[in-house]
Design a protein around this motif. Structure first.
Motif, PDB file in Angstrom:
ATOM      1  N   LYS A 156      -8.793   3.628   5.237  1.00  0.00           N
ATOM      2  CA  LYS A 156      -7.405   3.771   4.786  1.00  0.00           C
ATOM      3  C   LYS A 156      -6.696   4.740   5.727  1.00  0.00           C
ATOM      4  O   LYS A 156      -7.202   5.826   5.981  1.00  0.00           O
ATOM      5  CB  LYS A 156      -7.352   4.303   3.353  1.00  0.00           C
ATOM      6  N   ALA A 157      -5.546   4.324   6.219  1.00  0.00           N
ATOM      7  CA  ALA A 157      -4.812   5.151   7.182  1.00  0.00           C
ATOM      8  C   ALA A 157      -3.619   5.811   6.506  1.00  0.00           C
ATOM      9  O   ALA A 157      -3.019   5.233   5.586  1.00  0.00           O
ATOM     10  CB  ALA A 157      -4.327   4.298   8.346  1.00  0.00           C
ATOM     11  N   GLU A 158      -3.306   7.010   6.963  1.00  0.00           N
ATOM     12  CA  GLU A 158      -2.104   7.683   6.480  1.00  0.00           C
ATOM     13  C   GLU A 158      -1.242   8.079   7.677  1.00  0.00           C
ATOM     14  O   GLU A 158      -1.671   8.846   8.537  1.00  0.00           O
ATOM     15  CB  GLU A 158      -2.455   8.925   5.668  1.00  0.00           C
ATOM     16  N   PHE A 159      -0.048   7.510   7.724  1.00  0.00           N
ATOM     17  CA  PHE A 159       0.918   7.832   8.781  1.00  0.00           C
ATOM     18  C   PHE A 159       1.929   8.844   8.257  1.00  0.00           C
ATOM     19  O   PHE A 159       2.254   8.871   7.059  1.00  0.00           O
ATOM     20  CB  PHE A 159       1.663   6.570   9.216  1.00  0.00           C
ATOM     21  N   HIS A 171       7.555  12.190   2.924  1.00  0.00           N
ATOM     22  CA  HIS A 171       6.794  11.061   2.386  1.00  0.00           C
ATOM     23  C   HIS A 171       5.827  10.554   3.448  1.00  0.00           C
ATOM     24  O   HIS A 171       6.220  10.287   4.575  1.00  0.00           O
ATOM     25  CB  HIS A 171       7.755   9.945   1.989  1.00  0.00           C
ATOM     26  N   SER A 172       4.544  10.409   3.096  1.00  0.00           N
ATOM     27  CA  SER A 172       3.591   9.812   4.032  1.00  0.00           C
ATOM     28  C   SER A 172       3.513   8.306   3.768  1.00  0.00           C
ATOM     29  O   SER A 172       4.008   7.803   2.758  1.00  0.00           O
ATOM     30  CB  SER A 172       2.221  10.453   3.871  1.00  0.00           C
ATOM     31  N   PHE A 173       2.860   7.579   4.674  1.00  0.00           N
ATOM     32  CA  PHE A 173       2.797   6.125   4.588  1.00  0.00           C
ATOM     33  C   PHE A 173       1.326   5.701   4.577  1.00  0.00           C
ATOM     34  O   PHE A 173       0.724   5.482   5.625  1.00  0.00           O
ATOM     35  CB  PHE A 173       3.548   5.501   5.772  1.00  0.00           C
ATOM     36  N   PRO A 174       0.699   5.596   3.387  1.00  0.00           N
ATOM     37  CA  PRO A 174      -0.704   5.188   3.290  1.00  0.00           C
ATOM     38  C   PRO A 174      -0.817   3.661   3.336  1.00  0.00           C
ATOM     39  O   PRO A 174      -0.108   2.948   2.617  1.00  0.00           O
ATOM     40  CB  PRO A 174      -1.131   5.729   1.927  1.00  0.00           C
ATOM     41  N   VAL A 175      -1.731   3.153   4.144  1.00  0.00           N
ATOM     42  CA  VAL A 175      -1.915   1.700   4.288  1.00  0.00           C
ATOM     43  C   VAL A 175      -3.391   1.391   4.491  1.00  0.00           C
ATOM     44  O   VAL A 175      -4.169   2.239   4.939  1.00  0.00           O
ATOM     45  CB  VAL A 175      -1.115   1.142   5.490  1.00  0.00           C
ATOM     46  N   ALA A 176      -3.787   0.154   4.160  1.00  0.00           N
ATOM     47  CA  ALA A 176      -5.156  -0.307   4.364  1.00  0.00           C
ATOM     48  C   ALA A 176      -5.151  -1.820   4.462  1.00  0.00           C
ATOM     49  O   ALA A 176      -4.255  -2.491   3.910  1.00  0.00           O
ATOM     50  CB  ALA A 176      -6.058   0.154   3.215  1.00  0.00           C
ATOM     51  N   THR A 177      -6.172  -2.355   5.148  1.00  0.00           N
ATOM     52  CA  THR A 177      -6.273  -3.814   5.276  1.00  0.00           C
ATOM     53  C   THR A 177      -7.684  -4.314   5.020  1.00  0.00           C
ATOM     54  O   THR A 177      -7.956  -5.496   5.213  1.00  0.00           O
ATOM     55  CB  THR A 177      -5.837  -4.247   6.697  1.00  0.00           C
ATOM     56  N   ASP A 178      -8.613  -3.435   4.621  1.00  0.00           N
ATOM     57  CA  ASP A 178     -10.000  -3.855   4.462  1.00  0.00           C
ATOM     58  C   ASP A 178     -10.123  -4.963   3.413  1.00  0.00           C
ATOM     59  O   ASP A 178      -9.461  -4.939   2.367  1.00  0.00           O
ATOM     60  CB  ASP A 178     -10.857  -2.649   4.051  1.00  0.00           C
ATOM     61  N   SER A 216      -2.546  -1.712   0.052  1.00  0.00           N
ATOM     62  CA  SER A 216      -1.452  -2.469   0.651  1.00  0.00           C
ATOM     63  C   SER A 216      -1.362  -2.194   2.151  1.00  0.00           C
ATOM     64  O   SER A 216      -1.567  -1.054   2.581  1.00  0.00           O
ATOM     65  CB  SER A 216      -0.135  -2.066  -0.018  1.00  0.00           C
ATOM     66  N   PRO A 217      -1.046  -3.209   2.940  1.00  0.00           N
ATOM     67  CA  PRO A 217      -0.756  -2.973   4.355  1.00  0.00           C
ATOM     68  C   PRO A 217       0.693  -2.560   4.580  1.00  0.00           C
ATOM     69  O   PRO A 217       1.145  -2.445   5.714  1.00  0.00           O
ATOM     70  CB  PRO A 217      -1.034  -4.344   4.986  1.00  0.00           C
ATOM     71  N   VAL A 218       1.430  -2.370   3.484  1.00  0.00           N
ATOM     72  CA  VAL A 218       2.855  -2.015   3.573  1.00  0.00           C
ATOM     73  C   VAL A 218       3.093  -0.723   2.797  1.00  0.00           C
ATOM     74  O   VAL A 218       2.599  -0.579   1.682  1.00  0.00           O
ATOM     75  CB  VAL A 218       3.752  -3.129   2.998  1.00  0.00           C
ATOM     76  N   VAL A 231      -6.275  -1.913   9.970  1.00  0.00           N
ATOM     77  CA  VAL A 231      -6.726  -0.515   9.952  1.00  0.00           C
ATOM     78  C   VAL A 231      -8.232  -0.520  10.141  1.00  0.00           C
ATOM     79  O   VAL A 231      -8.959  -1.193   9.405  1.00  0.00           O
ATOM     80  CB  VAL A 231      -6.367   0.172   8.626  1.00  0.00           C
ATOM     81  N   THR A 232      -8.709   0.201  11.144  1.00  0.00           N
ATOM     82  CA  THR A 232     -10.149   0.335  11.387  1.00  0.00           C
ATOM     83  C   THR A 232     -10.516   1.809  11.296  1.00  0.00           C
ATOM     84  O   THR A 232      -9.660   2.664  11.041  1.00  0.00           O
ATOM     85  CB  THR A 232     -10.518  -0.206  12.778  1.00  0.00           C
ATOM     86  N   THR A 233     -11.797   2.092  11.539  1.00  0.00           N
ATOM     87  CA  THR A 233     -12.221   3.490  11.483  1.00  0.00           C
ATOM     88  C   THR A 233     -11.654   4.308  12.641  1.00  0.00           C
ATOM     89  O   THR A 233     -11.627   5.538  12.573  1.00  0.00           O
ATOM     90  CB  THR A 233     -13.750   3.580  11.531  1.00  0.00           C
ATOM     91  N   GLY A 234     -11.193   3.628  13.695  1.00  0.00           N
ATOM     92  CA  GLY A 234     -10.700   4.362  14.856  1.00  0.00           C
ATOM     93  C   GLY A 234      -9.210   4.385  15.028  1.00  0.00           C
ATOM     94  O   GLY A 234      -8.676   5.162  15.828  1.00  0.00           O
ATOM     95  N   GLY A 235      -8.501   3.528  14.305  1.00  0.00           N
ATOM     96  CA  GLY A 235      -7.057   3.492  14.481  1.00  0.00           C
ATOM     97  C   GLY A 235      -6.417   2.377  13.688  1.00  0.00           C
ATOM     98  O   GLY A 235      -7.028   1.814  12.768  1.00  0.00           O
ATOM     99  N   ALA A 236      -5.196   2.046  14.061  1.00  0.00           N
ATOM    100  CA  ALA A 236      -4.458   1.013  13.328  1.00  0.00           C
ATOM    101  C   ALA A 236      -3.505   0.302  14.269  1.00  0.00           C
ATOM    102  O   ALA A 236      -3.039   0.864  15.258  1.00  0.00           O
ATOM    103  CB  ALA A 236      -3.693   1.633  12.165  1.00  0.00           C
ATOM    104  N   LYS A 237      -3.267  -0.967  13.954  1.00  0.00           N
ATOM    105  CA  LYS A 237      -2.259  -1.745  14.675  1.00  0.00           C
ATOM    106  C   LYS A 237      -1.013  -1.817  13.809  1.00  0.00           C
ATOM    107  O   LYS A 237      -1.037  -2.380  12.714  1.00  0.00           O
ATOM    108  CB  LYS A 237      -2.784  -3.146  14.964  1.00  0.00           C
ATOM    109  N   VAL A 238       0.061  -1.229  14.317  1.00  0.00           N
ATOM    110  CA  VAL A 238       1.324  -1.221  13.585  1.00  0.00           C
ATOM    111  C   VAL A 238       2.106  -2.477  13.932  1.00  0.00           C
ATOM    112  O   VAL A 238       2.440  -2.718  15.095  1.00  0.00           O
ATOM    113  CB  VAL A 238       2.156   0.028  13.931  1.00  0.00           C
TER     114      VAL A 238
END
Length: 375
Positions: A156-159, A171-178, A216-218, A231-238
């Motif tokens: 899970k990524a947090e931007f 406000h942070s932007f939490p997203v995940a795609t697993d 959510s990916p959004v 979202v992977t363990t190393g980064g994310a594609k925006v």
């Protein structure tokens, strides 16, 4: 320095840094925060923390001084460019409402502003990395990636948006795609889960550990939004990220001039004459007549329930409520929030001695400093 939660355009902050030959000079510490263990002084002689009345409410104004990224070298304290800045904050500052800004000890009215919307697409961000936004004085940072918040690995990524001051947007932007997490943007939860109210124990008819993790990916916050492809363990594609920013502001130190005029009536506004030529139930035709006879004429309105829904944020409809000459040294606006039309007349608010502050720009009364709106 105490970190504060900010909502986009909910809190207007302006920072002033000492100028160098170029706004983009190398070595600046924009987007660098003070040390986490930096000393915080709640009150300081000469700095104000106060509240003022506007047309619609009371708002708080605070100012302060920040030192960031300083170091001791050869017995001297070295503060890098932009490392020393003055900041002033205004809760809920909006235009058209007579809201105020406290700058270097003086009260100014926020008369108008212009905004932009910055969008980036199709960028890869590594954990801890960032990509620039807009003019490059802000970045979208991939602040963290967590793996085991639910007891199993699902990245899970947090931007976060890192601003010129070194503060994060609140406000942070939490997203995940697993694949182990159900994507709620597909409509999965639009009608709930069909469960009845109550407590469920593990089991085929109870709590299902295989399918009941949602994400959510959004992620959104007001007009800001983030969409990721992966979202992977190393980064994310925006896939796409969008957020707003202030381009310029019009300010004045002068008190507003309030007018209630009927057709044919006039009032004085600095070096101009304000003349109303027509008033309807929801609009008024206003002329601004300069000393040299130049006339700026505009129909202000119409004020309708549909237009009011998004004011004062809607910049396009907001412009229909104000008139300024080409010099932009004065402004007349409908007294929109205090019954603008009454007894066949229109209530207007006028401002004089306007000055424009771009983002960034030199502070007019002391060009040694750069001002940056930092919402």
């Amino acid at each position: 320095m105490r970190k504060r939660l900010l909502a986009l355009l909910g809190i207007l902050a302006i920072m002033f840094t000492a100028i160098t030959p170029s706004f983009a000079a190398e070595g600046r510490v924009l987007m660098k925060a003070p040390a986490k263990d930096a000393a915080f002084v709640a009150s300081f002689p000469g700095f104000k923390n106060m509240s003022v009345d506007t047309f619609v409410r009371k708002i708080g104004l605070q100012e302060g001084l920040v030192i960031r990224q300083s170091r001791i070298e050869n017995g001297k304290i070295i503060i890098p460019p932009s490392g020393l800045y003055y900041t002033t904050r205004t809760n809920l500052a909006k235009v058209l409402q007579g809201d105020k800004v406290l700058i270097l000890g003086k009260i100014y009215t926020l008369v108008d502003n212009g905004t932009r919307f910055d969008v980036i697409k199709d960028v890869e961000v590594k954990k801890g990395g960032s990509v620039p936004l807009g003019d490059g004085t802000k970045v979208l940072e991939l602040s963290s990636i967590s793996l085991d918040g639910d007891g199993f690995e699902a990245p899970k990524a947090e931007f976060q948006i890192l601003k010129p001051s070194g503060n994060y947007y609140g406000h942070s932007f939490p997203v995940a795609t697993d694949a182990k997490l159900i994507n709620i943007t597909t409509g999965t939860l639009n009608n709930g889960t069909s469960k009845h109210a109550g407590s469920y124990l593990p089991g085929e008819e109870g709590q299902n550990w295989q399918v009941e993790y949602y994400d959510s990916p959004v992620a959104t916050s007001g007009q800001s939004y983030l969409v990721v492809d992966e979202v992977t363990t190393g980064g994310a594609k925006v896939k796409e990220f969008g957020t707003g920013a202030i381009n310029w502001m019009l300010l004045t130190e002068k008190d507003p001039v309030e007018m209630v005029l009927g057709p044919g009536e006039t009032a004085t506004l600095g070096d101009y004459t304000v003349k109303v030529t027509e008033v309807t139930a929801n609009s008024a035709t206003v002329e601004l007549i300069a000393k040299d006879g130049t006339v700026t004429k505009k129909v202000l309105g119409p004020v309708t329930p549909e237009v009011l829904k998004y004011l004062p944020a809607d910049e396009v409809n907001r412009n229909k409520m104000v008139v300024r000459p080409a010099k932009e040294d004065v402004q007349v606006q409908l007294d929109l929030y205090r019954t603008p039309f009454r007894d066949g007349k229109v209530a207007l608010v006028g401002y004089t001695d306007l000055f424009k502050l771009n983002n960034p720009d030199k502070w007019p009364s002391d060009p040694r400093f750069i001002a940056r709106p930092d919402t």
